[in-house]
Enzyme design. Structure first.
Site, PDB file in Angstrom:
ATOM      1  N   ASP A  10       6.671  -5.329  -8.449  1.00  0.00           N
ATOM      2  CA  ASP A  10       6.532  -4.207  -7.535  1.00  0.00           C
ATOM      3  C   ASP A  10       5.105  -3.676  -7.737  1.00  0.00           C
ATOM      4  OD1 ASP A  10       7.204  -1.936  -5.883  1.00  0.00           O
ATOM      5  OD2 ASP A  10       7.300  -0.792  -7.751  1.00  0.00           O
ATOM      6  N   ASP A  12       3.604  -0.077  -6.574  1.00  0.00           N
ATOM      7  CA  ASP A  12       3.502   1.347  -6.923  1.00  0.00           C
ATOM      8  C   ASP A  12       4.386   1.661  -8.129  1.00  0.00           C
ATOM      9  OD1 ASP A  12       1.826   2.358  -4.710  1.00  0.00           O
ATOM     10  OD2 ASP A  12       3.503   1.768  -3.445  1.00  0.00           O
TER      11      ASP A  12
HETATM   12  C1  BG6 Z   1       6.783   2.155  -2.351  1.00  0.00           C
HETATM   13  C2  BG6 Z   1       6.748   3.525  -2.997  1.00  0.00           C
HETATM   14  O1  BG6 Z   1       6.090   1.243  -3.133  1.00  0.00           O
HETATM   15  O2  BG6 Z   1       6.197   2.198  -1.052  1.00  0.00           O
HETATM   16  C3  BG6 Z   1       7.411   4.543  -2.085  1.00  0.00           C
HETATM   17  O3  BG6 Z   1       7.454   3.482  -4.232  1.00  0.00           O
HETATM   18  C4  BG6 Z   1       6.743   4.523  -0.712  1.00  0.00           C
HETATM   19  O4  BG6 Z   1       7.310   5.823  -2.663  1.00  0.00           O
HETATM   20  C5  BG6 Z   1       6.818   3.113  -0.146  1.00  0.00           C
HETATM   21  O5  BG6 Z   1       7.396   5.425   0.174  1.00  0.00           O
HETATM   22  C6  BG6 Z   1       6.155   2.983   1.219  1.00  0.00           C
HETATM   23  O6  BG6 Z   1       4.778   3.191   1.057  1.00  0.00           O
HETATM   24  P1  BG6 Z   1       3.716   3.321   2.226  1.00  0.00           P
HETATM   25  O7  BG6 Z   1       2.408   3.134   1.501  1.00  0.00           O
HETATM   26  O8  BG6 Z   1       3.985   2.225   3.208  1.00  0.00           O
HETATM   27  O9  BG6 Z   1       3.890   4.665   2.826  1.00  0.00           O
HETATM   28 MG    MG Z   2       7.632   1.155  -7.496  1.00  0.00          MG
END
Ligand code: BG6
Ligand code: MG
Length: 216
Positions: A10, A12
């Site tokens: 993953d 984030d």
């Molecule tokens: C995930 C995060 O990796 O991505 C979430 O943990 C986030 O918190 C999701 O909402 C979507 O991210 P983005 O960058 O497309 O808004």
């Molecule tokens: Mg994550």
């Protein structure tokens, strides 16, 4: 774990620390709308797509929002988030990650990103890891967000590996469930480290712990 031939990370909360940026952007939006939003609420958004995150935040709203309004809000949040991503540097790579990637590369283990984020590519570019992975599957490539297994299934396919040959590394409960649903062993780290569905648990991700697990 010796039959592991690939690791799907993953992004984030596992590779890079973007948690605070997500929180601040959602918090800004919630304040403008007068919707209560806490750090505990924010934990529920881990691994969840942008639009689904918004739906969770609006559970506490006192009025209904139209689809158009929701889209505008999600765009506003993303604009704020993208602005803060300008501060992202390789220093935001989480501790131990570079050692893990180098160790896996040395051992010939394939590596992929499996992320719900539609900002994965610019984030990887900002932290200097665009070329560190054999496959990158993110929110722009999938129709179903975690806990659906789609993102990990696609990443495994792109690595040319069977599900049981791929180890998923996740910090989100939704991501741990997605990995399990994809038929992959899961190493749960950070916020998800106690998740009962995870096959493996780790309090933190260090070069030693992940590399040692793969040797077993
Ligand atoms: C995930 C995060 O990796 O991505 C979430 O943990 C986030 O918190 C999701 O909402 C979507 O991210 P983005 O960058 O497309 O808004
Ligand atoms: Mg994550």
């Amino acid at each position: 774990m010796s039959d592991i031939k690939g690791v799907i990370f993953d992004l984030d909360g596992v590779i890079v620390s973007t948690d605070e940026y997500h929180f601040q952007a959602w918090n800004n939006l919630a304040e403008v709308e007068g919707v209560p939003f806490s750090r505990d609420d924010n934990e529920r958004l881990r691994g969840v797509s942008r639009m689904e995150s918004l739906e969770i935040i609006l559970e506490k709203a006192t009025r209904e929002y139209t689809d158009e309004e929701k889209l505008a809000m999600a765009t506003r949040k993303n604009d704020i988030y993208r602005e803060s991503l300008k501060n992202l540097t390789p220093d935001d790579i989480l501790p131990g990650v570079k050692d893990v990637l180098a160790g896996l590369r040395e051992r010939g283990v394939k590596m992929a990103i499996g992320s719900s984020s539609k900002n994965a590519q610019p984030i990887l570019a900002a932290i200097g890891l665009s070329d560190a992975f054999d496959a990158i599957v993110d929110g722009t490539h999938i129709s179903n967000s975690k806990p659906d297994p789609e993102v990990f299934a696609k990443a495994g396919e792109q690595l040319g590996l069977a599900p049981k040959e791929c180890l998923v590394v996740e910090d989100a409960d939704a991501g741990v469930e997605a990995g399990v649903a994809a038929g992959m062993p899961v190493l749960a780290v950070g916020a998800a480290s106690g998740h009962s569905a995870a096959v493996l648990h780790a309090a933190d991700l260090t070069g030693i712990s992940l590399n040692e697990m793969l040797m077993k």
